[in-house]
Design a protein around this motif. Structure first.
Motif, PDB file in Angstrom:
ATOM      1  N   PRO A 101       0.782  -1.239   0.000  1.00 46.94           N
ATOM      2  CA  PRO A 101       0.000   0.000   0.000  1.00 46.94           C
ATOM      3  C   PRO A 101       0.817   1.294   0.000  1.00 46.94           C
ATOM      4  O   PRO A 101       0.363   2.301  -0.519  1.00 46.94           O
ATOM      5  CB  PRO A 101      -0.850  -0.106   1.275  1.00 46.94           C
ATOM      6  N   PHE A 144      -0.791   4.985  -6.548  1.00 49.53           N
ATOM      7  CA  PHE A 144      -0.675   4.050  -5.433  1.00 49.53           C
ATOM      8  C   PHE A 144      -1.797   3.012  -5.529  1.00 49.53           C
ATOM      9  O   PHE A 144      -2.841   3.299  -6.109  1.00 49.53           O
ATOM     10  CB  PHE A 144      -0.747   4.791  -4.102  1.00 49.53           C
ATOM     11  N   HIS A 146      -4.142   2.041  -3.662  1.00 50.23           N
ATOM     12  CA  HIS A 146      -5.514   2.369  -3.247  1.00 50.23           C
ATOM     13  C   HIS A 146      -6.245   3.206  -4.281  1.00 50.23           C
ATOM     14  O   HIS A 146      -7.442   3.394  -4.197  1.00 50.23           O
ATOM     15  CB  HIS A 146      -5.506   3.082  -1.892  1.00 50.23           C
ATOM     16  N   GLU A 147      -5.491   3.751  -5.254  1.00 50.63           N
ATOM     17  CA  GLU A 147      -6.146   4.570  -6.281  1.00 50.63           C
ATOM     18  C   GLU A 147      -6.617   3.729  -7.455  1.00 50.63           C
ATOM     19  O   GLU A 147      -7.132   4.256  -8.424  1.00 50.63           O
ATOM     20  CB  GLU A 147      -5.174   5.648  -6.766  1.00 50.63           C
ATOM     21  N   SER A 281     -16.555  10.438   7.561  1.00 50.73           N
ATOM     22  CA  SER A 281     -16.794  10.079   8.948  1.00 50.73           C
ATOM     23  C   SER A 281     -16.838  11.373   9.750  1.00 50.73           C
ATOM     24  O   SER A 281     -16.132  12.322   9.461  1.00 50.73           O
ATOM     25  CB  SER A 281     -15.686   9.176   9.457  1.00 50.73           C
ATOM     26  N   PHE A 285     -13.885  17.179  16.249  1.00 50.52           N
ATOM     27  CA  PHE A 285     -12.993  18.216  15.747  1.00 50.52           C
ATOM     28  C   PHE A 285     -12.554  17.967  14.320  1.00 50.52           C
ATOM     29  O   PHE A 285     -11.712  18.622  13.794  1.00 50.52           O
ATOM     30  CB  PHE A 285     -11.758  18.325  16.637  1.00 50.52           C
ATOM     31  N   ARG A 286     -13.108  16.929  13.718  1.00 49.33           N
ATOM     32  CA  ARG A 286     -12.629  16.533  12.407  1.00 49.33           C
ATOM     33  C   ARG A 286     -13.712  16.759  11.388  1.00 49.33           C
ATOM     34  O   ARG A 286     -14.833  16.296  11.552  1.00 49.33           O
ATOM     35  CB  ARG A 286     -12.280  15.047  12.454  1.00 49.33           C
ATOM     36  N   GLN A 288     -14.221  16.205   7.291  1.00 54.38           N
ATOM     37  CA  GLN A 288     -13.572  15.790   6.065  1.00 54.38           C
ATOM     38  C   GLN A 288     -14.320  16.381   4.884  1.00 54.38           C
ATOM     39  O   GLN A 288     -15.405  16.894   5.020  1.00 54.38           O
ATOM     40  CB  GLN A 288     -13.574  14.261   5.950  1.00 54.38           C
ATOM     41  N   THR A 289     -13.705  16.263   3.742  1.00 59.95           N
ATOM     42  CA  THR A 289     -14.437  16.620   2.540  1.00 59.95           C
ATOM     43  C   THR A 289     -15.621  15.675   2.445  1.00 59.95           C
ATOM     44  O   THR A 289     -15.468  14.469   2.500  1.00 59.95           O
ATOM     45  CB  THR A 289     -13.551  16.430   1.299  1.00 59.95           C
ATOM     46  N   ARG A 291     -17.955  13.487   0.689  1.00 61.78           N
ATOM     47  CA  ARG A 291     -18.133  12.888  -0.620  1.00 61.78           C
ATOM     48  C   ARG A 291     -19.491  12.229  -0.604  1.00 61.78           C
ATOM     49  O   ARG A 291     -19.725  11.307   0.152  1.00 61.78           O
ATOM     50  CB  ARG A 291     -17.090  11.814  -0.852  1.00 61.78           C
TER      51      ARG A 291
ATOM     52  N   MET B   1      -8.408  17.493   0.582  1.00 56.40           N
ATOM     53  CA  MET B   1      -7.774  18.385   1.570  1.00 56.40           C
ATOM     54  C   MET B   1      -6.275  18.102   1.605  1.00 56.40           C
ATOM     55  O   MET B   1      -5.859  16.967   1.672  1.00 56.40           O
ATOM     56  CB  MET B   1      -8.392  18.111   2.945  1.00 56.40           C
ATOM     57  N   ARG B   9      -4.972  22.257  10.888  1.00 54.94           N
ATOM     58  CA  ARG B   9      -6.207  22.050  11.627  1.00 54.94           C
ATOM     59  C   ARG B   9      -5.940  21.304  12.938  1.00 54.94           C
ATOM     60  O   ARG B   9      -6.453  21.662  13.990  1.00 54.94           O
ATOM     61  CB  ARG B   9      -7.150  21.253  10.738  1.00 54.94           C
ATOM     62  N   ARG B 312      -2.258   7.190   1.332  1.00 52.45           N
ATOM     63  CA  ARG B 312      -3.661   7.579   1.214  1.00 52.45           C
ATOM     64  C   ARG B 312      -3.889   8.937   1.850  1.00 52.45           C
ATOM     65  O   ARG B 312      -4.623   9.767   1.367  1.00 52.45           O
ATOM     66  CB  ARG B 312      -4.579   6.557   1.894  1.00 52.45           C
ATOM     67  N   ARG B 314      -1.304  11.118   2.479  1.00 55.26           N
ATOM     68  CA  ARG B 314      -0.452  12.064   1.762  1.00 55.26           C
ATOM     69  C   ARG B 314      -1.176  12.631   0.564  1.00 55.26           C
ATOM     70  O   ARG B 314      -1.100  13.815   0.273  1.00 55.26           O
ATOM     71  CB  ARG B 314       0.806  11.344   1.297  1.00 55.26           C
ATOM     72  N   ALA B 315      -1.882  11.764  -0.137  1.00 55.83           N
ATOM     73  CA  ALA B 315      -2.565  12.225  -1.333  1.00 55.83           C
ATOM     74  C   ALA B 315      -3.806  13.033  -0.985  1.00 55.83           C
ATOM     75  O   ALA B 315      -4.426  13.626  -1.845  1.00 55.83           O
ATOM     76  CB  ALA B 315      -2.945  11.031  -2.198  1.00 55.83           C
ATOM     77  N   GLY B 316      -4.156  13.044   0.305  1.00 57.34           N
ATOM     78  CA  GLY B 316      -5.289  13.858   0.730  1.00 57.34           C
ATOM     79  C   GLY B 316      -6.620  13.178   0.520  1.00 57.34           C
ATOM     80  O   GLY B 316      -7.632  13.828   0.311  1.00 57.34           O
ATOM     81  N   VAL B 317      -6.640  11.875   0.572  1.00 53.25           N
ATOM     82  CA  VAL B 317      -7.902  11.146   0.444  1.00 53.25           C
ATOM     83  C   VAL B 317      -8.463  10.888   1.833  1.00 53.25           C
ATOM     84  O   VAL B 317      -8.234   9.836   2.393  1.00 53.25           O
ATOM     85  CB  VAL B 317      -7.689   9.787  -0.247  1.00 53.25           C
ATOM     86  N   GLY B 318      -9.133  11.862   2.399  1.00 52.53           N
ATOM     87  CA  GLY B 318      -9.745  11.655   3.719  1.00 52.53           C
ATOM     88  C   GLY B 318      -8.815  10.936   4.667  1.00 52.53           C
ATOM     89  O   GLY B 318      -7.613  10.930   4.485  1.00 52.53           O
ATOM     90  N   ALA B 319      -9.322  10.314   5.673  1.00 53.11           N
ATOM     91  CA  ALA B 319      -8.534   9.452   6.555  1.00 53.11           C
ATOM     92  C   ALA B 319      -9.448   8.853   7.575  1.00 53.11           C
ATOM     93  O   ALA B 319     -10.341   9.492   8.037  1.00 53.11           O
ATOM     94  CB  ALA B 319      -7.446  10.197   7.263  1.00 53.11           C
TER      95      ALA B 319
END
Lengths: 522, 319
Positions: A101, A144, A146-147, A281, A285-286, A288-289, A291, B1, B9, B312, B314-319
């Motif tokens: 990964p 990568f 996961h993409e 999720s 304090f979090r 996310q974008t 989607r 992001m 943040r 994942r 690093r590329a800014g895909v959520g977490a």
């Protein structure tokens, strides 16, 4: 090319336990061999064994293995390693996270190119290999794992296997968990590569359909032994071993189809149902974008009282979303979902009264996840009721409905086989005497022969209790053998709905006809 | 992001958390029975003297006003004044903070690299006699109380082979050159425990990672074992060990009072114990907040490293 004699593999910790028991196999140069069998039969160990390395915790106990003239068992580990990928290359399962990964695709190729000490244009060489397996190589090298989609990962793994132009290519379940269309393309790619490069091909699969596509010689395994082998046509048309016969009979095919009695009243009305799911999720304090995806888009159909409705579609089609909305696990964005004449099912599960909850029960895909391994079957089946109300006779009767013995009551799920676990899960759902039983890919984690038995049990329950069932699966042959009517979903939209015979014979949509076409070929 | 935005943040959140904890700590110290004046005057305290002392030091102001006042000072680097020690808190803490940092630094340097390397080794060779020995030894090291380790070290290095001083007899503001010879025994004592924790987490993380399919896949591609280990296993196995390292690093700076007392080392730990028994509120507050800052900072750092190791994120895909 491959000569295997009396090949046995044993467990390190218990040398008396043989995973492979004196296997003999001869494969000619350029041949295509398929190994088929159920889970735990040793087919993957045999495949790994062809590299001389049977896997962690296992060792070659007996026998001789020669591949392209090399004695892979007798030689020192370092020499054997140097032949991996060059003489024998292994293509592992794509969906099981076989790409590292944290490394991009180019690094995976760099690893392999380095072995031949060939410096130079790694991304360029990687890209041309990726182009060969049908990917846009230049765009792919920097990505990568996961993409990548499951199909793309499988193609990358095939390209990695081909990178050093091996004499023998080993493929482990190359299409499992891929959508039918994608799987079809991958098998096409394997055929093309074999024709172009002329390597010797050995492919393992639990799916006879896959073996039929890629192999000309088939090896049937059961309990660590080869029970039958021979040319594909001979083995599939005239099997001599009873196990092969069972395997062939259990494989679902588009055969007998039941017709739905007309004029049944609707049990669930799905009216312009739209479900928007967000993958973010939430945390204090979090943020996310967000989607959001429209998992179900303006879908209208009905589930009729007493029928088995099949729902078919590939991953992302919205079939699981539909079941989760019915259970109240997902928010309905617009449209309506009604049970009977009065009950509004757009209400989330926590707000539903017990009487409504009890009317709808669900059986999940993987019984290993849905059964608590610490609970006895007795406790699983009586969940929600006080101990004093639990009567062993009732529970035994329940077990009998799903084809299990009373003696199972004191067992826990780790002591049960896959098929038994799924039967217990079905019994748990039936304990609530539901009107509507939701079945989410209930047989996809099971071996074909076990699948056939569980499907028979479900048919018997439907016949005896008349429970309405919604049967969700990605396998159109399984759905067609169970259902009276069928709903086809794709990308959240309703492709078509109708009687099974009509849909199969006269599909209205090219997507449905592709599914039917692929299923017919098996 | 983007990753930068994510980090920004999280930094903001950490700061907010710190401020909230600071207020809480202030109120908690306030709730302790007695105050700086009762402790300063001790038995000589009369109602009058106490009243006068409180008046002089502004202790009669309302709690919230004092808290705001103190907070404003703290932001400008003024952590208050220790009535008991008659000196600004920053002046008391500074030299001891330096000593503690040196001690923690030496202990960390002794423990962390060895722990990572031996953790990897023990996972790789698990089942072998050396690996088993290492595992047992680490278990013993983990459970050994500091004062027992200290006693063993004294016996070996100060009595049998008298090469290292048993205790430090130094003022807190001694130069680093003067401190270094006395630092070895306390540093080794701390390193023993830290090493054991980090090594064991490293080991179990490597074992878990080695079982993942991509490792086997790399091996079947014919990669040499070293390449499999360094390129495929290690980066995936590091994050959990990094987390443990961060927590133990924070402990090295804040949880060392037993070692400091045993070796008479002039660090922050001993100061904290003294401050509490003296009811030196300004000092207690400053030290507590320091500990808090260390923990928040270390978890922030380990979080950042973990994120940077994962493409994942690093590329800014959520977490």
């Amino acid at each position: 090319m491959i000569d295997l004699q009396g090949f046995s593999v044993a467990v390190d910790a218990d040398p008396a336990r043989l995973i492979l028991d004196h296997v003999d196999l001869q494969v000619g140069r350029g041949a295509r061999v398929g190994i088929v069998g159920e889970s735990g039969c040793g087919k993957s160990t045999l495949l790994r064994g062809l590299t001389g390395l049977p896997g962690a915790g296992l060792h070659v106990a007996d026998g001789a293995l020669s591949v392209a003239g090399y004695d892979l068992v007798g030689m020192p580990a370092a020499e054997r390693r140097a032949l991996l990928g060059k003489v024998v290359a292994m293509v592992p399962q794509g969906v099981a996270l076989s790409l590292t990964p944290h490394r991009d695709i180019a690094s995976h190729f760099a690893d392999v190119f380095q072995l031949d000490d060939a410096r130079g244009d790694v991304p360029g060489r990687a890209a041309s290999l990726l182009d060969e397996v049908g990917l846009r190589g230049a765009a792919m090298v920097g990505r990568f794992p996961h993409e990548l989609s499951g199909g793309e990962q499988q193609r990358v793994l095939i390209a990695l296997g081909l990178a050093r132009d091996p004499d023998v290519l080993l493929l482990d379940e190359p299409t499992s968990a891929l959508d039918v269309g994608v799987a079809h393309d991958i098998l096409g790619l394997i055929e093309d590569e074999h024709r172009a490069r002329g390597f010797t091909l050995v492919c393992v699969s639990h799916d006879l359909g896959v073996i039929r596509r890629v192999a000309e010689h088939v090896v049937v395994m059961n309990a660590g032994r080869v029970v039958e082998q021979g040319p594909l046509e001979r083995v599939t048309a005239h099997p001599t071993n009873p196990f092969t016969v069972r395997l062939l009979e259990a494989a679902p095919t588009l055969g007998a189809i039941s017709t739905a009695p007309s004029n049944r009243s609707p049990l669930v009305r799905v009216d312009r149902l739209t479900v928007v799911r967000s993958s973010a999720s939430s945390g204090a304090f979090r943020s996310q974008t967000q989607r959001t995806t429209t998992a179900l888009d303006d879908v209208t159909f009905e589930v009729r009282k007493g029928e088995i409705l099949g729902v078919i579609g590939e991953s992302g089609s919205g079939k699981s979303t539909f079941l989760k909305s019915l259970c109240g696990l997902l928010e309905v964005s617009s449209g309506s979902l009604t049970l009977g004449d009065e009950v509004d099912l757009s209400v989330r599960v926590r707000r539903r009264p017990g009487s409504v909850l009890q009317r709808i029960q669900m059986v999940f895909q993987n019984p290993d996840d849905s059964l608590n391994p610490a609970h006895t079957v007795r406790r699983v089946l009586s969940a929600g009721r006080p101990r004093s109300e639990v009567d062993d006779d009732q529970l035994a009767e329940l077990l009998r409905t799903v084809g299990l013995q009373r003696s199972m009551l004191d067992r826990r799920s780790p002591q049960l086989s896959g098929g038994e676990k799924q039967r217990v899960a079905i019994a748990r759902a039936l304990a609530q005497r539901p009107e509507l039983l939701l079945l989410d890919e209930v047989t996809s984690a099971l071996d074909v022969t076990v699948q056939a038995e569980v499907l028979d049990t479900l048919r018997a329950i439907h016949r005896d209790l008349g429970t309405t069932m919604v049967f969700v699966s990605h396998d159109i042959a399984v759905v067609a053998s169970m259902a009276e009517r069928i709903v086809v979903l794709r990308n959240g939209r309703l492709v078509e709905v109708g009687e099974v015979a009509d849909v199969l014979d006269r599909p209205n949509d090219h997507y449905t006809s592709m599914l039917v076409e692929l299923a017919r070929r098996r | 992001m983007s990753i930068a935005w994510q980090l920004l943040r999280r930094a903001a959140v950490a700061l907010l958390l710190f401020a909230a904890m600071a207020c809480l700590t202030f109120l908690a110290v306030e709730a302790l029975p007695g105050d700086a004046c009762t402790s300063l005057l001790g038995r000589a305290a009369t109602e009058n003297k106490l009243e006068q002392c409180r008046e002089e030091n502004g202790l009669n102001e309302p709690v919230v006003a004092r808290m705001v006042d103190w907070g404003c000072g703290a932001v400008q680097g003024d952590l208050g004044y220790s009535i008991k020690r008659d000196a600004p808190v920053t002046e008391i803490i500074a030299p001891r903070l330096r000593n503690s940092l040196v001690l923690a630094g030496v202990a960390g340097l002794l423990a962390f690299p060895a722990a990572v390397v031996l953790g990897l080794y023990s996972a790789q060779r698990r089942g072998s006699r050396r690996a088993k020995l290492l595992d047992t030894a680490s278990l013993v090291m983990m459970t050994l109380p500091e004062f027992v380790t200290a006693a063993v070290l004294w016996l070996v290095f100060s009595i049998w082979l008298p090469i290292l001083p048993a205790v430090a007899v130094l003022p807190s503001d001694a130069t680093i050159g003067e401190i270094l010879p006395t630092i070895w025994l306390p540093a080794i004592t701390l390193a023993v425990m830290v090493f054991a924790h980090v090594m064991r987490s490293m080991r179990s993380s490597v074992v878990a990672t080695s079982a993942r399919p991509f490792v086997e896949a790399a091996r079947y591609r014919g990669l040499p074992e070293r390449a499999v280990l360094l390129r495929h296993v290690l980066p995936a196995a590091l994050p959990p060990a990094v987390n443990v390292m961060a927590v133990t690093a924070a402990w090295l700076l804040t949880g060392t009072f037993v070692v400091e007392v045993v070796f008479n080392f002039p660090g922050l730990g001993r100061l904290a114990v003294d401050a509490i028994s003296d009811r030196d509120t300004a000092l207690i507050l400053a030290l507590t907040l320091f500990g808090l800052a260390v923990f928040i900072l270390s978890s922030f750092i380990s979080d950042t490293i973990t994120r940077l190791l994962d493409p994942r994120v690093r590329a800014g895909v959520g977490a």
